[in-house]
Enzyme design. Structure first.
Site, PDB file in Angstrom:
ATOM      1  N   CYS A 120       6.394   8.729  13.604  1.00 21.63           N
ATOM      2  CA  CYS A 120       6.318   8.112  12.375  1.00 21.63           C
ATOM      3  C   CYS A 120       6.707   9.142  11.265  1.00 21.63           C
ATOM      4  O   CYS A 120       5.976  10.080  11.452  1.00 21.63           O
ATOM      5  CB  CYS A 120       5.004   7.701  12.286  1.00 21.63           C
ATOM      6  SG  CYS A 120       4.360   7.007  10.807  1.00 21.63           S
ATOM      7  N   CYS A 162      -4.730   2.805   0.461  1.00 18.90           N
ATOM      8  CA  CYS A 162      -4.119   3.693   0.932  1.00 18.90           C
ATOM      9  C   CYS A 162      -4.058   4.977   0.508  1.00 18.90           C
ATOM     10  O   CYS A 162      -3.997   5.038  -0.837  1.00 18.90           O
ATOM     11  CB  CYS A 162      -2.457   3.244   1.018  1.00 18.90           C
ATOM     12  SG  CYS A 162      -1.361   4.482   1.403  1.00 18.90           S
ATOM     13  N   SER A 198       5.234  -5.159   5.283  1.00 18.98           N
ATOM     14  CA  SER A 198       3.833  -4.870   5.040  1.00 18.98           C
ATOM     15  C   SER A 198       3.201  -5.821   4.078  1.00 18.98           C
ATOM     16  O   SER A 198       3.291  -5.804   3.127  1.00 18.98           O
ATOM     17  CB  SER A 198       3.602  -3.555   4.482  1.00 18.98           C
ATOM     18  OG  SER A 198       4.035  -2.731   5.465  1.00 18.98           O
ATOM     19  N   LEU A 199       2.717  -7.125   4.765  1.00 21.06           N
ATOM     20  CA  LEU A 199       2.395  -8.229   4.080  1.00 21.06           C
ATOM     21  C   LEU A 199       0.996  -8.079   3.637  1.00 21.06           C
ATOM     22  O   LEU A 199       0.667  -8.100   2.531  1.00 21.06           O
ATOM     23  CB  LEU A 199       2.721  -9.388   4.622  1.00 21.06           C
ATOM     24  CG  LEU A 199       2.751 -10.770   4.126  1.00 21.06           C
ATOM     25  CD1 LEU A 199       4.151 -10.658   3.019  1.00 21.06           C
ATOM     26  CD2 LEU A 199       2.853 -11.972   4.975  1.00 21.06           C
ATOM     27  N   CYS A 230       3.447   8.168  -3.079  1.00 19.72           N
ATOM     28  CA  CYS A 230       4.045   6.702  -3.066  1.00 19.72           C
ATOM     29  C   CYS A 230       3.755   6.337  -4.317  1.00 19.72           C
ATOM     30  O   CYS A 230       2.829   6.216  -4.905  1.00 19.72           O
ATOM     31  CB  CYS A 230       3.655   5.848  -1.884  1.00 19.72           C
ATOM     32  SG  CYS A 230       4.541   4.323  -1.787  1.00 19.72           S
TER      33      CYS A 230
HETATM   34  S1  SF4 Z   1       0.565   1.380   1.819  1.00 15.70           S
HETATM   35 FE1  SF4 Z   1       1.503   1.154  -0.141  1.00 15.70          FE
HETATM   36  S2  SF4 Z   1       0.898   3.080  -1.199  1.00 15.70           S
HETATM   37 FE2  SF4 Z   1       0.581   3.465   0.959  1.00 15.70          FE
HETATM   38  S3  SF4 Z   1       2.617   4.442   1.647  1.00 15.70           S
HETATM   39 FE3  SF4 Z   1       2.697   2.268   2.013  1.00 15.70          FE
HETATM   40  S4  SF4 Z   1       3.720   1.376   0.304  1.00 15.70           S
HETATM   41 FE4  SF4 Z   1       3.057   3.405  -0.545  1.00 15.70          FE
END
Ligand code: SF4
Length: 369
Positions: free
Chosen positions: A119, A133, A238-239, A126
């Site tokens: 991964c 997160c 990623s919903l 981000c």
């Molecule tokens: S969950 Fe959201 S903030 Fe975290 S790495 Fe993924 S896209 Fe970025």
């Protein structure tokens, strides 16, 4: 309202150019610019992509006097290991890397009975600001280069060759872009790194595109671009919730592209590639794990070539968000299955080692500050 960051801040110190930043044709041109025959670029590619070796001094097919200049021009050291943490009896290993400018990123290598998966991170930090997160909380530092992304995979392939995980030497079989960062927000470098990963050896690492998963929070423009590439990777969305009201908060990019638009884009990808897509859904207690949300998700995905991957949330330190109760998780699965939607609950590899993306880097930054 969260400020989304789509454009990475300007880099303070440009990353050194690496073989993996260049296309096959560009590698040859660069060799010729250095006054070397183009086959030298091919020799280096064999060492890097086929033998997973970037130690130029060990390249006995290259004259000694050329090694230093070739290392500088093609194989600068991109990743320095800061620390590794293991769990699951050593079968999961999280590596923290320092890049040339001091920026930290993580990768996680996981050995299963039938495959070994890395991964990887596509950005340092981000800009998508998802509140549950760790990476999102720290914001975006910068985009990684194709070389920096590819090097994470090469180092994992090398670790597999050397049998560094229990079970002896093995082959790195899968790559998932689910570490730090939103891959679609660093599109060009991510595409170059996917070509490096999937091109047959010696031009690339020779891992099949179907074994590469690109995960996005739903940047529809990026999915549209991906549809036009000839790269049948597995698309993961990623919903995290099927309704716009909650998703606007949980995944702030939803204020730009709504659930319906994201799923339509995923459907177009499926229609073009024939590839089943995956819906990533972090189950968060009393936030997105209600029966009615499972029901809405089931109705949205019924009869689609999609699969739901439920992820018990790995809470970040000090966070108010936590994993769902077991009974709520079970009810969620049952409802989706009732709609004929394939569903799995992701195993929680790496929990004891700050498993959620960004947690190891965050703890290291805390320790240093
Ligand atoms: S969950 Fe959201 S903030 Fe975290 S790495 Fe993924 S896209 Fe970025």
């Amino acid at each position: 309202m969260v400020d989304l960051v789509f454009d990475a801040p300007a880099v303070k110190k440009k990353s050194p150019v690496h073989l993996a930043d260049l296309t096959v044709a560009e590698r040859k041109v660069r060799a010729e610019e250095l006054g070397l025959p183009s086959f030298r670029a091919n020799q280096l590619a064999v060492h890097f992509f086929t033998h997973h070796n970037d130690d130029v001094e060990s390249f006995t097919d290259i004259p000694k006097e050329l090694r230093t200049s070739l290392a500088d021009a093609f194989l600068p050291k991109l990743l320095t290991l800061v620390k590794s943490v293991t769990c699951d009896g050593g079968k999961t290993r999280k590596d923290l890397w320092r890049l040339h400018d001091g920026v930290l990123v993580e990768s996680v290598l996981m050995r299963y009975t039938d495959r070994t998966t890395i991964c990887i991170s596509s950005q340092a930090g981000c800009g998508m600001g998802c509140p549950f997160c760790a990476t999102g909380q720290a914001g975006l530092t910068r985009n990684l280069t194709a070389g920096e992304i590819t090097a994470q995979v090469m180092m994992a392939a090398k670790a597999c060759d050397l049998g560094e995980l229990p079970g002896g030497p093995t082959r790195l079989s899968n790559v998932v872009f689910m570490g730090m960062g939103e891959p679609m927000a660093n599109y060009k470098a991510v595409m170059q790194s996917i070509r490096n990963i999937t091109n047959p050896q010696p031009d690339g690492l020779g891992i099949g595109a179907r074994s590469v998963t690109l995960s996005t929070v739903g940047l529809v423009t990026g999915i549209e671009k991906l549809i036009k590439e000839d790269l049948p990777v597995t698309l993961a969305i990623s919903l995290h919730t099927p309704d716009d009201e909650l998703r606007d908060t949980l995944v702030p990019v939803n204020s730009r592209w709504k659930v319906k638009e994201v799923l339509q884009a995923a459907d177009r990808y499926e229609a073009k590639t024939g590839r089943r897509y995956s819906i990533e859904y972090a189950l968060i207690r009393d936030i997105n794990d209600q029966v009615w949300r499972a029901d809405l998700l089931g109705r949205l995905l019924k009869n689609k070539n999609a699969h739901v991957n439920l992820i018990p949330l790995n809470p970040t330190p000090g966070s108010k968000w936590t994993a769902s109760r077991h009974e709520d998780e079970a009810a969620f699965v049952e409802i989706l299955e009732g709609y004929g939607v394939p569903v799995t609950v992701r195993d929680t590899r790496g929990r004891e080692i700050d498993g959620a993306c960004g947690q190891l880097a965050a703890s290291q930054i805390d320790n240093n500050s």
